[in-house]
Design a protein around this motif. Sequence first.
Motif, PDB file in Angstrom:
ATOM      1  N   ASP A  13     -63.579  36.737 -31.461  1.00 35.18           N
ATOM      2  CA  ASP A  13     -62.672  35.592 -31.556  1.00 35.18           C
ATOM      3  C   ASP A  13     -61.556  35.649 -30.521  1.00 35.18           C
ATOM      4  OD1 ASP A  13     -64.175  34.590 -33.573  1.00 35.18           O
ATOM      5  OD2 ASP A  13     -62.704  34.878 -35.175  1.00 35.18           O
ATOM      6  N   ALA A  14     -61.079  36.835 -30.212  1.00 37.25           N
ATOM      7  CA  ALA A  14     -60.007  36.954 -29.225  1.00 37.25           C
ATOM      8  C   ALA A  14     -60.483  36.489 -27.849  1.00 37.25           C
ATOM      9  CB  ALA A  14     -59.516  38.401 -29.151  1.00 37.25           C
ATOM     10  N   THR A  15     -61.701  36.863 -27.498  1.00 41.60           N
ATOM     11  CA  THR A  15     -62.265  36.438 -26.211  1.00 41.60           C
ATOM     12  C   THR A  15     -62.509  34.937 -26.200  1.00 41.60           C
ATOM     13  OG1 THR A  15     -63.334  38.588 -25.945  1.00 41.60           O
ATOM     14  CG2 THR A  15     -64.156  36.786 -24.583  1.00 41.60           C
ATOM     15  N   LEU A  16     -63.025  34.406 -27.312  1.00 40.76           N
ATOM     16  CA  LEU A  16     -63.258  32.964 -27.402  1.00 40.76           C
ATOM     17  C   LEU A  16     -61.949  32.192 -27.230  1.00 40.76           C
ATOM     18  CD1 LEU A  16     -65.774  32.791 -30.406  1.00 40.76           C
ATOM     19  CD2 LEU A  16     -66.303  32.476 -27.973  1.00 40.76           C
ATOM     20  N   ARG A  17     -60.904  32.657 -27.881  1.00 38.04           N
ATOM     21  CA  ARG A  17     -59.616  31.970 -27.765  1.00 38.04           C
ATOM     22  C   ARG A  17     -59.099  32.034 -26.322  1.00 38.04           C
ATOM     23  NH1 ARG A  17     -55.584  29.961 -30.641  1.00 38.04           N
ATOM     24  NH2 ARG A  17     -56.679  30.369 -32.603  1.00 38.04           N
ATOM     25  N   GLN A  18     -59.236  33.180 -25.693  1.00 42.79           N
ATOM     26  CA  GLN A  18     -58.794  33.312 -24.302  1.00 42.79           C
ATOM     27  C   GLN A  18     -59.558  32.338 -23.399  1.00 42.79           C
ATOM     28  OE1 GLN A  18     -59.716  37.129 -22.471  1.00 42.79           O
ATOM     29  NE2 GLN A  18     -57.805  37.090 -21.322  1.00 42.79           N
ATOM     30  N   LYS A  19     -60.855  32.239 -23.600  1.00 42.52           N
ATOM     31  CA  LYS A  19     -61.662  31.309 -22.797  1.00 42.52           C
ATOM     32  C   LYS A  19     -61.271  29.859 -23.073  1.00 42.52           C
ATOM     33  CE  LYS A  19     -65.783  34.184 -22.093  1.00 42.52           C
ATOM     34  NZ  LYS A  19     -67.248  34.329 -22.325  1.00 42.52           N
ATOM     35  N   ALA A  20     -61.044  29.542 -24.344  1.00 40.93           N
ATOM     36  CA  ALA A  20     -60.670  28.176 -24.696  1.00 40.93           C
ATOM     37  C   ALA A  20     -59.325  27.794 -24.086  1.00 40.93           C
ATOM     38  CB  ALA A  20     -60.632  28.022 -26.216  1.00 40.93           C
ATOM     39  N   GLU A  21     -58.376  28.706 -24.114  1.00 39.09           N
ATOM     40  CA  GLU A  21     -57.059  28.414 -23.545  1.00 39.09           C
ATOM     41  C   GLU A  21     -57.113  28.215 -22.033  1.00 39.09           C
ATOM     42  OE1 GLU A  21     -54.891  31.801 -24.900  1.00 39.09           O
ATOM     43  OE2 GLU A  21     -54.329  30.871 -26.831  1.00 39.09           O
ATOM     44  N   ALA A  22     -58.104  28.830 -21.374  1.00 37.40           N
ATOM     45  CA  ALA A  22     -58.194  28.774 -19.911  1.00 37.40           C
ATOM     46  C   ALA A  22     -58.945  27.546 -19.393  1.00 37.40           C
ATOM     47  CB  ALA A  22     -58.872  30.040 -19.394  1.00 37.40           C
ATOM     48  N   LEU A  23     -59.408  26.687 -20.287  1.00 30.54           N
ATOM     49  CA  LEU A  23     -60.185  25.514 -19.851  1.00 30.54           C
ATOM     50  C   LEU A  23     -59.308  24.530 -19.075  1.00 30.54           C
ATOM     51  CD1 LEU A  23     -62.323  24.843 -23.061  1.00 30.54           C
ATOM     52  CD2 LEU A  23     -63.173  25.612 -20.834  1.00 30.54           C
ATOM     53  N   PRO A  24     -59.892  23.672 -18.247  1.00 28.26           N
ATOM     54  CA  PRO A  24     -59.123  22.644 -17.518  1.00 28.26           C
ATOM     55  C   PRO A  24     -58.753  21.489 -18.457  1.00 28.26           C
ATOM     56  CG  PRO A  24     -61.448  22.439 -16.986  1.00 28.26           C
ATOM     57  CD  PRO A  24     -61.321  23.663 -17.860  1.00 28.26           C
ATOM     58  N   TRP A  25     -57.756  21.699 -19.271  1.00 27.75           N
ATOM     59  CA  TRP A  25     -57.407  20.722 -20.305  1.00 27.75           C
ATOM     60  C   TRP A  25     -56.925  19.405 -19.705  1.00 27.75           C
ATOM     61  CZ3 TRP A  25     -59.046  21.076 -25.041  1.00 27.75           C
ATOM     62  CH2 TRP A  25     -59.402  22.335 -25.542  1.00 27.75           C
ATOM     63  N   HIS A  26     -56.433  19.451 -18.473  1.00 28.87           N
ATOM     64  CA  HIS A  26     -56.046  18.190 -17.819  1.00 28.87           C
ATOM     65  C   HIS A  26     -57.260  17.267 -17.686  1.00 28.87           C
ATOM     66  CE1 HIS A  26     -54.097  15.367 -15.089  1.00 28.87           C
ATOM     67  NE2 HIS A  26     -55.137  15.507 -14.279  1.00 28.87           N
ATOM     68  N   ASP A  27     -58.405  17.823 -17.236  1.00 30.82           N
ATOM     69  CA  ASP A  27     -59.627  17.013 -17.110  1.00 30.82           C
ATOM     70  C   ASP A  27     -60.120  16.551 -18.475  1.00 30.82           C
ATOM     71  OD1 ASP A  27     -59.765  17.205 -14.317  1.00 30.82           O
ATOM     72  OD2 ASP A  27     -60.805  19.128 -14.420  1.00 30.82           O
ATOM     73  N   LEU A  28     -59.844  17.345 -19.504  1.00 29.89           N
ATOM     74  CA  LEU A  28     -60.263  16.984 -20.856  1.00 29.89           C
ATOM     75  C   LEU A  28     -59.282  16.028 -21.534  1.00 29.89           C
ATOM     76  CD1 LEU A  28     -61.453  20.509 -22.028  1.00 29.89           C
ATOM     77  CD2 LEU A  28     -62.908  18.496 -21.690  1.00 29.89           C
ATOM     78  N   GLN A  29     -58.160  15.745 -20.862  1.00 32.45           N
ATOM     79  CA  GLN A  29     -57.160  14.812 -21.388  1.00 32.45           C
ATOM     80  C   GLN A  29     -56.733  15.217 -22.796  1.00 32.45           C
ATOM     81  OE1 GLN A  29     -58.583  10.716 -20.893  1.00 32.45           O
ATOM     82  NE2 GLN A  29     -59.883  11.408 -19.196  1.00 32.45           N
ATOM     83  N   SER A  30     -56.537  16.510 -23.002  1.00 32.85           N
ATOM     84  CA  SER A  30     -56.242  17.005 -24.339  1.00 32.85           C
ATOM     85  C   SER A  30     -55.623  18.393 -24.220  1.00 32.85           C
ATOM     86  CB  SER A  30     -57.530  17.053 -25.172  1.00 32.85           C
ATOM     87  OG  SER A  30     -57.263  17.418 -26.511  1.00 32.85           O
ATOM     88  N   SER A  31     -55.537  19.079 -25.348  1.00 31.38           N
ATOM     89  CA  SER A  31     -55.051  20.460 -25.396  1.00 31.38           C
ATOM     90  C   SER A  31     -55.801  21.184 -26.497  1.00 31.38           C
ATOM     91  CB  SER A  31     -53.547  20.489 -25.691  1.00 31.38           C
ATOM     92  OG  SER A  31     -53.297  20.018 -27.017  1.00 31.38           O
ATOM     93  N   LEU A  32     -55.718  22.502 -26.486  1.00 32.83           N
ATOM     94  CA  LEU A  32     -56.380  23.257 -27.540  1.00 32.83           C
ATOM     95  C   LEU A  32     -55.803  22.896 -28.912  1.00 32.83           C
ATOM     96  CD1 LEU A  32     -58.347  25.396 -28.511  1.00 32.83           C
ATOM     97  CD2 LEU A  32     -56.639  27.152 -27.926  1.00 32.83           C
ATOM     98  N   GLN A  33     -54.489  22.694 -28.967  1.00 34.52           N
ATOM     99  CA  GLN A  33     -53.873  22.332 -30.235  1.00 34.52           C
ATOM    100  C   GLN A  33     -54.379  20.985 -30.743  1.00 34.52           C
ATOM    101  OE1 GLN A  33     -52.204  23.410 -27.467  1.00 34.52           O
ATOM    102  NE2 GLN A  33     -51.988  25.514 -28.270  1.00 34.52           N
ATOM    103  N   ASP A  34     -54.498  20.019 -29.829  1.00 29.66           N
ATOM    104  CA  ASP A  34     -55.025  18.710 -30.227  1.00 29.66           C
ATOM    105  C   ASP A  34     -56.468  18.831 -30.716  1.00 29.66           C
ATOM    106  OD1 ASP A  34     -52.655  17.500 -29.595  1.00 29.66           O
ATOM    107  OD2 ASP A  34     -53.332  16.765 -27.634  1.00 29.66           O
ATOM    108  N   ALA A  35     -57.263  19.641 -30.020  1.00 29.76           N
ATOM    109  CA  ALA A  35     -58.663  19.814 -30.426  1.00 29.76           C
ATOM    110  C   ALA A  35     -58.742  20.441 -31.806  1.00 29.76           C
ATOM    111  CB  ALA A  35     -59.396  20.677 -29.401  1.00 29.76           C
ATOM    112  N   GLN A  36     -57.877  21.399 -32.081  1.00 28.07           N
ATOM    113  CA  GLN A  36     -57.874  22.011 -33.408  1.00 28.07           C
ATOM    114  C   GLN A  36     -57.508  20.995 -34.480  1.00 28.07           C
ATOM    115  OE1 GLN A  36     -55.194  25.202 -32.270  1.00 28.07           O
ATOM    116  NE2 GLN A  36     -56.823  26.733 -32.500  1.00 28.07           N
TER     117      GLN A  36
END
Length: 479
Positions: free
Chosen positions: A186-209
């Motif tokens: 889970d720690a690795t998954l979270r690190q990978k998720a936080e590193a995504l290009p959220w600008h292109d996704l027009q969102s954030s990890l918090q919004d996705a959650q």
Amino acid sequence: MLQHLNLPTIDESVVTVDGTTYALVTTSVPGERKLVVVGDGAGFVGEKQADGTLLCSLTPENARALRQRLAWLRPTVLGLQTTAGFGDRLGIATPGHVQATRGTGVAPLYAQQSVRENTRTGRTPQNVVDDAMWGAFEAGWREAWGADADHMKTLEDIEPFVSAGYSFYTIDPGDYVDDATETDDDATLRQKAEALPWHDLQSSLQDAQARYLKRFDLDQFAITFDEHTLLKAIAKYGGAMAHVARMTQRLREVAGSLPFEMEMSVDETGTTTALAEHFYIASELKRLNVPFVSLAPRFVGRFEKGVGYIGDVQELEQNIAGHASIMRYFGNSYKLSLHTGSDKFEVYPIAMRYTGGLVHLKTAGTSYLEALRLIASVDIPFFREILDFTRGRYETDRKTYHVSATLDKVPSSADLTDAQLPDLLNQFDARQVLHVTFGSVLDTYGSRLQRVLHEHLTEYHAYIKRHFDKHLAPFRRKG
């Protein structure tokens, strides 16, 4: 009307619109067709006959002029109809595809070629769409058809297909799918998720959650995203979603007002697409306003080139049922796509049963294999040469495909009688070896292969029709 030319007319092609007649005729050169224009010949380039009739070669310029006159020869969007894509690596199979399609109610994409296949065949997007158009014209197809820019991976791939008039764009973001998430903690998954290009996704990890950490009730079951399931879906496919968003933006910029539709394909990845991951993908595509009409997940088991389904069919049925349930949750607004779909005869009835016809079948190399089947009957020495050549190329050419054929199960030509050769096209290992070496075969034997097939075009189209009659029967629209 065309008798004065002393060239046999292909009757299915003859059409008169606004006082001008168009048709294809055959010449003394095996397989050669020419366009005849009787009437207004403006925009066409050809040899003017004594009575003003134009006899035109099948050039890109004349293809463009004919599309301007005959609207049904332009590729168009097909929406949520049951559809089938017909890859034609030789540029001469479309009349056979038309013969098989006619009367089925299946909407065809007669032009379908990937960037990878074009590289291996030496063709361009314009070559592919023009060849399909001439084939549809020859066979008298007057209904809608599409053109699939298949497995596009980069922004640079887009423009040549748009310029050629394609209507359907299959985006393959497989290079951005992270298969390692299957075993990450889970720690690795979270690190990978936080590193995504959220600008292109027009969102954030918090919004996705906030969007996904809940239960979603479908018609047959429920999907519940806990922290691990969501982080895995985001880390695995979030980069792919961002790339699809970038590809969509670029497509809109290049296409302008031209209508188009899209498919997202994650079938050529190393791991199965879990149902929760499908839900995440579809939801994100909709949130990002991607105009997708079909989605190709990686199903359980293996869909390999040119052969039947590999795996437990009952498990696949349960898997397709689950994917179809997710599709219904989103209002039946897209189709399930069966990539590497040729020769999977046990799969088609299952797909139809659970999707209600919201399905896209994608085939490619099986039409090429039918060409080899014909050659094994009409030019036995040539087929023997091709067989031995492919055995020498397989280990190199297989590297970009998911295949499992082994060479020791494919006999050399010297070990087979003439009567045994055609049956190789019914054998698992031989079909795959012959299938994935097509680029090398065309590089080495392309002109000779085309010459043989052009001498037997009617037979080749009959082989194609027979083969695709079996493919399309389960998808036939009732009533």
